[in-house]
Design a protein around this motif. Structure first.
Motif, PDB file in Angstrom:
ATOM      1  N   ALA A   1     146.841   5.823  20.683  1.00 27.97           N
ATOM      2  CA  ALA A   1     147.879   6.162  20.566  1.00 27.97           C
ATOM      3  C   ALA A   1     147.882   8.249  20.962  1.00 27.97           C
ATOM      4  O   ALA A   1     148.396   8.745  21.020  1.00 27.97           O
ATOM      5  CB  ALA A   1     148.695   5.844  19.893  1.00 27.97           C
ATOM      6  N   ALA A   2     147.113   8.743  19.981  1.00 25.15           N
ATOM      7  CA  ALA A   2     146.404   9.827  19.282  1.00 25.15           C
ATOM      8  C   ALA A   2     144.840   9.365  18.108  1.00 25.15           C
ATOM      9  O   ALA A   2     144.122   8.350  18.177  1.00 25.15           O
ATOM     10  CB  ALA A   2     147.733   9.836  18.321  1.00 25.15           C
ATOM     11  N   ILE A   3     144.142  10.941  18.693  1.00 25.26           N
ATOM     12  CA  ILE A   3     143.118  10.876  17.404  1.00 25.26           C
ATOM     13  C   ILE A   3     143.659  11.489  16.788  1.00 25.26           C
ATOM     14  O   ILE A   3     143.891  12.927  17.013  1.00 25.26           O
ATOM     15  CB  ILE A   3     141.443  10.994  18.687  1.00 25.26           C
ATOM     16  CG1 ILE A   3     141.818  11.999  19.287  1.00 25.26           C
ATOM     17  CG2 ILE A   3     141.638   9.562  20.271  1.00 25.26           C
ATOM     18  CD1 ILE A   3     140.423  12.248  20.591  1.00 25.26           C
ATOM     19  N   ILE A   4     142.667  12.234  15.811  1.00 28.24           N
ATOM     20  CA  ILE A   4     142.527  12.850  14.984  1.00 28.24           C
ATOM     21  C   ILE A   4     141.298  14.148  14.875  1.00 28.24           C
ATOM     22  O   ILE A   4     140.182  13.079  14.856  1.00 28.24           O
ATOM     23  CB  ILE A   4     142.332  12.445  13.694  1.00 28.24           C
ATOM     24  CG1 ILE A   4     143.719  11.378  13.207  1.00 28.24           C
ATOM     25  CG2 ILE A   4     142.527  13.286  12.738  1.00 28.24           C
ATOM     26  CD1 ILE A   4     144.789  11.778  13.119  1.00 28.24           C
ATOM     27  N   LEU A   5     140.640  14.683  14.918  1.00 32.50           N
ATOM     28  CA  LEU A   5     139.837  16.618  15.490  1.00 32.50           C
ATOM     29  C   LEU A   5     139.837  17.505  14.288  1.00 32.50           C
ATOM     30  O   LEU A   5     141.707  17.697  14.333  1.00 32.50           O
ATOM     31  CB  LEU A   5     139.477  16.238  16.463  1.00 32.50           C
ATOM     32  CG  LEU A   5     139.219  15.022  18.005  1.00 32.50           C
ATOM     33  CD1 LEU A   5     139.555  15.951  19.024  1.00 32.50           C
ATOM     34  CD2 LEU A   5     137.853  14.410  17.437  1.00 32.50           C
ATOM     35  N   ALA A   6     138.890  17.733  13.737  1.00 35.23           N
ATOM     36  CA  ALA A   6     139.066  18.810  13.061  1.00 35.23           C
ATOM     37  C   ALA A   6     139.675  20.197  14.323  1.00 35.23           C
ATOM     38  O   ALA A   6     138.881  20.784  15.426  1.00 35.23           O
ATOM     39  CB  ALA A   6     137.440  19.772  12.725  1.00 35.23           C
ATOM     40  N   ALA A   7     140.831  20.871  13.602  1.00 40.60           N
ATOM     41  CA  ALA A   7     141.267  22.219  14.402  1.00 40.60           C
ATOM     42  C   ALA A   7     140.589  23.244  14.533  1.00 40.60           C
ATOM     43  O   ALA A   7     141.466  23.605  15.736  1.00 40.60           O
ATOM     44  CB  ALA A   7     142.681  22.562  13.082  1.00 40.60           C
ATOM     45  N   ALA A   8     139.725  23.454  14.155  1.00 40.52           N
ATOM     46  CA  ALA A   8     138.077  24.667  14.008  1.00 40.52           C
ATOM     47  C   ALA A   8     137.925  23.942  16.069  1.00 40.52           C
ATOM     48  O   ALA A   8     137.745  24.953  16.061  1.00 40.52           O
ATOM     49  CB  ALA A   8     137.639  24.612  12.642  1.00 40.52           C
ATOM     50  N   GLY A   9     137.233  22.739  15.806  1.00 33.05           N
ATOM     51  CA  GLY A   9     136.707  22.659  17.174  1.00 33.05           C
ATOM     52  C   GLY A   9     137.246  22.425  18.223  1.00 33.05           C
ATOM     53  O   GLY A   9     137.100  23.340  19.262  1.00 33.05           O
ATOM     54  N   LEU A  10     138.548  22.524  18.058  1.00 29.35           N
ATOM     55  CA  LEU A  10     139.431  22.761  18.848  1.00 29.35           C
ATOM     56  C   LEU A  10     139.932  24.262  19.155  1.00 29.35           C
ATOM     57  O   LEU A  10     140.128  23.615  20.668  1.00 29.35           O
ATOM     58  CB  LEU A  10     140.993  21.531  18.628  1.00 29.35           C
ATOM     59  CG  LEU A  10     140.749  20.014  18.816  1.00 29.35           C
ATOM     60  CD1 LEU A  10     141.887  19.509  18.358  1.00 29.35           C
ATOM     61  CD2 LEU A  10     140.876  19.611  20.034  1.00 29.35           C
ATOM     62  N   LYS A  11     139.798  24.836  18.454  1.00 24.91           N
ATOM     63  CA  LYS A  11     140.405  26.273  18.526  1.00 24.91           C
ATOM     64  C   LYS A  11     138.939  26.280  19.516  1.00 24.91           C
ATOM     65  O   LYS A  11     139.316  26.998  20.301  1.00 24.91           O
ATOM     66  CB  LYS A  11     140.774  26.981  17.346  1.00 24.91           C
ATOM     67  CG  LYS A  11     140.911  28.030  17.278  1.00 24.91           C
ATOM     68  CD  LYS A  11     141.508  28.671  16.230  1.00 24.91           C
ATOM     69  CE  LYS A  11     142.020  30.091  16.792  1.00 24.91           C
ATOM     70  NZ  LYS A  11     141.706  31.404  15.334  1.00 24.91           N
TER      71      LYS A  11
END
Ligand code: DPM
Length: 350
Positions: free
Chosen positions: A174-184
């Motif tokens: 339904a969702a995944i959790i990732l580091a905001a920094a990597g996504l940015k």
């Protein structure tokens, strides 16, 4: 300990050293390396900076989840001088001969929720019961299981590109959790639907900061990269790394932190968890980090948890390292060792 330098003779006869940066084939590694290369080229327009892609992986973390490349040997026995890493993937003690010569200003250190498109507009609180959340981080799973008991957590593997693809193209998560920094850094900030604050999920040691690894003896390169140090980030990350080292935690234990610098105070919150988050030891301590302009003279005394930061006040660095150790000792006195040993055993048995 063989070190090979390359030199380049320019048209005017001037000879200058060629500096080689190593990276891996992952898109995130490349973006991170390019961003540091960009900074260095701006600061030193005259140096010859080359980027090569085929570093041999040296350290493979215990659960082989992350591959940290620390060896400076590339194919044909060439050497690289600089490797850029996510600080959180670097162990608290580096192989002999290597050091972290710069820690750059931290990006948002928090974790983020990335939703399957069909769940747009929802949050971890409003997702249907028993929704499956993807993460392979014991740290994230432990905290979120406790905080959101109505949700389920399952492993998801692969680099960021693979994970997003698995999320979007299948119906497993339904969702995944990732580091905001990597996504940015990947340019995927628009996929962040929720940033998890410390009350929901504290971050990993070093999360969101880039580290520049160099040879400890290579004075020229050390001096060159040291201007990239961001002093507040350095102090925060040294306290976090000292905390983790003192706990004898590796990259695969449920340990989380939160740090803040306010004026001349450094605050560190650290916690250890059982795999299901039910057992938790957490505490906050603070210290004064005085910027007294006294920088360390001998190269030896200014290495703190693998970081060489000659340009940062030595008393502040020492205070930050002591803060991490003191907090770890406080948790160890309350039984942190048992929680971590059990978590490690159960995880290894899975
Ligand atoms: C480490 C962990 C993860 C990475 C463990 C943790 C996450 C693994 C997973 C030590 N390294 O965080 O508890 O989710 O299964 C990693 C990422 C980044 C560096 C990606 C991410 C980018 C962010 C940064 C993987 N390493 O955590 O989403 O630079 O901090």
């Amino acid at each position: 300990n063989l070190v090979i330098f390359s030199f380049l003779q320019e048209g005017n006869g001037k000879v200058s050293r060629v500096i080689r940066m190593g990276t891996r084939k992952s898109q995130l590694a490349r973006i991170q390396t390019d961003s540091v290369a960009g900074r260095l080229r701006e600061l030193y327009p005259d140096v010859h900076l080359e980027i090569g892609e085929d570093i041999l992986p040296a350290i493979i973390c215990m659960n082989s989840l992350y591959i940290n490349c620390i060896v400076f040997v590339v194919s044909f026995n060439q050497m690289v001088d600089i490797v850029v890493h996510s600080l959180k993937d670097l162990p608290t003690s580096l192989p002999p001969g290597f050091t972290i010569g710069a820690i750059l200003q931290r990006e948002n250190p928090h974790d983020a929720v990335v939703l399957h498109p069909k769940n747009a507009g929802l949050t971890l609180d409003s997702l249907p019961e028993r929704s499956v959340i993807g993460t392979s981080s014991l740290r994230r799973a432990a905290q979120l299981k406790k905080r959101f008991p109505q949700l389920e957590f399952e492993n998801i593997r692969g680099n960021l590109n693979t994970r997003l693809k698995k999320l979007d193209e299948k119906d497993d998560y339904a969702a995944i959790i990732l580091a905001a920094a990597g996504l940015k850094r990947m340019g995927w900030e628009s996929r962040i639907s929720q940033i998890l604050g410390p009350e929901d999920c504290m971050y990993a040691v070093g999360q969101g900061a880039l580290a520049v690894e160099v040879r400890a003896q290579d004075k020229d390169i050390l001096e060159m990269v040291s201007v990239l140090h961001h002093p507040d980030t350095v102090l925060q990350c040294i306290s976090e790394r000292a905390f983790l080292r003192q706990l004898e935690g590796g990259c695969s234990v449920p340990v989380a932190v939160h740090t803040e610098v306010k004026g001349s105070m450094l605050y560190l919150t650290g916690a250890v968890y059982s795999l299901d988050g039910a057992d938790c030891l957490k505490d906050t301590m603070q210290t004064v980090v005085e910027i007294d302009n006294k920088v360390s003279e001998s190269a030896q005394e200014c290495v703190h948890v693998g970081v060489t930061a000659n340009s940062v006040s030595s008393s502040a660095l020492e205070a930050a390292e002591k803060l991490g150790m003191d907090l770890a000792n406080a948790l160890l006195n309350k039984g942190a060792k048992d929680i971590l040993t059990t978590a490690r055993k159960l995880n290894d048995a899975r």
